[in-house]
Design an enzyme around this catalytic site. Structure first.
Site, mmCIF file in Angstrom:
data_model
loop_
_atom_site.group_PDB
_atom_site.id
_atom_site.type_symbol
_atom_site.label_atom_id
_atom_site.label_comp_id
_atom_site.label_asym_id
_atom_site.label_seq_id
_atom_site.Cartn_x
_atom_site.Cartn_y
_atom_site.Cartn_z
ATOM 1 N N ALA A 114 0.857 -1.190 0.000
ATOM 2 C CA ALA A 114 0.000 0.000 0.000
ATOM 3 C C ALA A 114 0.894 1.241 0.000
ATOM 4 O O ALA A 114 2.111 1.145 0.170
ATOM 5 C CB ALA A 114 -0.893 0.005 1.237
ATOM 6 N N LYS A 115 0.311 2.377 -0.202
ATOM 7 C CA LYS A 115 1.039 3.644 -0.056
ATOM 8 C C LYS A 115 0.012 4.742 0.169
ATOM 9 O O LYS A 115 -1.142 4.611 -0.256
ATOM 10 C CB LYS A 115 1.846 3.941 -1.331
#
Ligand code: NAD
Length: 426
Positions: A114-115
């Site tokens: 994720a980011k």
């Protein structure tokens, strides 16, 4: 708060997600991924844009835009940093989220990718305003974050204190302290020993493995480091410890070259007393960042920003080995040029994976409520990265490809196999 100069994000040679996908496509072809699995793995699982209204210190209201992209949680809770930067955008966050999926798979830790990001310029915000942005961002994403769901970490311009505010906000909402919801925290709040140094240490571990594979004695190796921040400065110290000579370093203010070897402790001291910058450092001859990248050396470690080695300068790179401390420092169009010239590239998804590996250790320690000494952290980090380096090198040899594609093949295969065993729900 004493903020670091935000790293300027260069205009990309390709759209960052497309750049990631061009490597993914090569690996997918080698793996003969079936079309449905290909589509599944390329598509981010969740993309959120959220508005973050806060009252500034002068009483006015400003609305910031925040993002969180979960690329995959096939192998476990998703993991990835949060970036505060005026140029952050959803395409960049999508690419960085996918890179996290592959990175976690390369080092075989049980996380997806994720980011996140908030479009803001921390240089123009006070500490109180930053705290408000962080807490509102966390509050808005409360249903997404969680130690079993999605676990943020620091990235460009977000630090231990910001991670502490995320932990506190989340804990206040769920009515008990939950340290494992975020990593990269201060040790007072459940951070791990060795986390700060982990990425730079990892750059050295895989750099040393690459030297050994190339038959080069570290004592005969000269090293050039672009970026003297958290990753680059620690990597420099670590390379000195194994007998390498650091002949050039740089930061946003420019580069310094000394064929006899730069005194890294002196450079660190200069940085401490000059607002965190190398500006006017007298331990070497002044050079530009472009000159630095093209120097003759055994190892070039780009540890600053994306898109530093492009199709324009790749042909002039004289390093024998590139160890990518930064995320995405080499564009997809530069890859074939480096390969044709025999430059060995230890790719970012392996080279800078030391950070997420010790983040994994932090999460494990938080969940156990039992903390390991630094020696244990470092020994486990070295074992994981050395094994990962060897697995990637074997993969590359088996398919007759470079280490970057070898790393993608290994990572995509691991995620695809997990997905097939889990099956498709629905
Ligand atoms: P940082 O902000 O601590 O350091 C960045 C350094 O790069 C600074 O010295 C800065 O002055 C320098 N820099 C900025 N622009 C430059 C330019 N044009 N030329 C040369 N130097 C320049 O950041 P960091 O945490 O060290 O991260 C660096 C890179 O490593 C980023 O790509 C980041 O995403 C990646 N990364 C970091 C970690 C981590 O644990 N910190 C983990 C994985 C990947």
């Amino acid at each position: 708060m004493n903020y670091k100069e935000p790293a300027p994000i260069n205009p990309h040679e390709d759209d960052p997600f497309e750049s990631m996908m061009s490597r993914f496509d090569i690996a997918a072809e080698i793996l003969e991924l079936e079309p449905g699995i290909y589509e599944y793995l390329k598509t981010p699982q969740l993309q959120v844009t959220t508005s973050i209204p806060i009252q500034l210190d002068d009483g006015t209201i400003e609305v910031f835009e925040g993002y969180r992209v979960i690329h995959s949680s096939v192998r476990g809770p998703s993991k990835g940093g949060i970036r505060f930067h005026p140029k952050v955008n959803i395409s960049e966050v999508k690419a960085l989220a996918a890179w996290m999926t592959w990175k976690c798979a390369v080092v075989n830790i049980p996380f997806g990718g994720a980011k996140g990001g908030v479009k803001c310029d921390p240089r123009n915000l006070t500490r109180i305003e930053l705290e408000k942005i962080t807490r509102r961002y966390t509050g808005n994403l409360l249903d997404i974050f969680g130690p079993e769901r999605d676990i943020p970490a620091p990235d460009v311009n977000t630090d231990e204190q910001i991670m502490g505010w995320i932990m506190d906000t989340y804990s206040m909402h769920i009515r008990h302290t939950e340290t494992a919801v975020v990593t990269g925290k201060p040790t007072y709040l459940g951070g791990s020993a060795g986390r700060r140094e982990a990425t730079g240490r990892g750059v050295r571990i895989v750099g040393e493995a690459a030297l050994e594979k190339a038959g080069i004695d570290p004592k005969n190796a000269s090293v050039v480091i672009q970026g003297f921040g958290n990753v680059g400065a620690v990597a420099a110290e670590e390379f000195v410890d194994i007998g390498c000579k650091i002949i050039a370093i740089s930061d946003v203010t420019g580069g310094y070259y000394n064929p006899k070897g730069i005194d890294i402790q002196k450079a660190l001291e200069h940085q401490r007393t000059h607002g965190g910058l190398l500006k006017d450092f007298d331990g070497g001859e002044r050079i530009s960042n472009d000159e630095l990248l093209e120097m003759e050396c055994e190892i070039l470690a780009p540890c600053a920003l994306e898109d530093q080695i492009t199709r324009h300068n790749a042909g002039r790179i004289k390093a024998k080995i590139i160890v990518e401390g930064a995320n995405g420092p080499t564009t997809a169009k530069a890859d074939p040029i480096l390969e044709a010239n025999g430059v060995i590239v230890v790719p970012d998804i392996l080279a800078n994976a030391g950070g997420v590996t010790v983040s994994y250790f932090e999460w494990v320690q938080d969940r156990m409520g039992y903390f390991w000494p630094k020696e244990v952290v470092n020994e486990r980090l070295a074992r994981i990265l050395t094994e990962s380096f060897n697995s990637v090198a074997r993969r590359a040899e088996r398919h007759g490809v470079n280490m970057r594609i070898g790393a993608y093949v290994l990572a995509i295969e691991r995620v695809a196999n997990t997905l097939k065993l889990r099956g498709i729900y629905g």
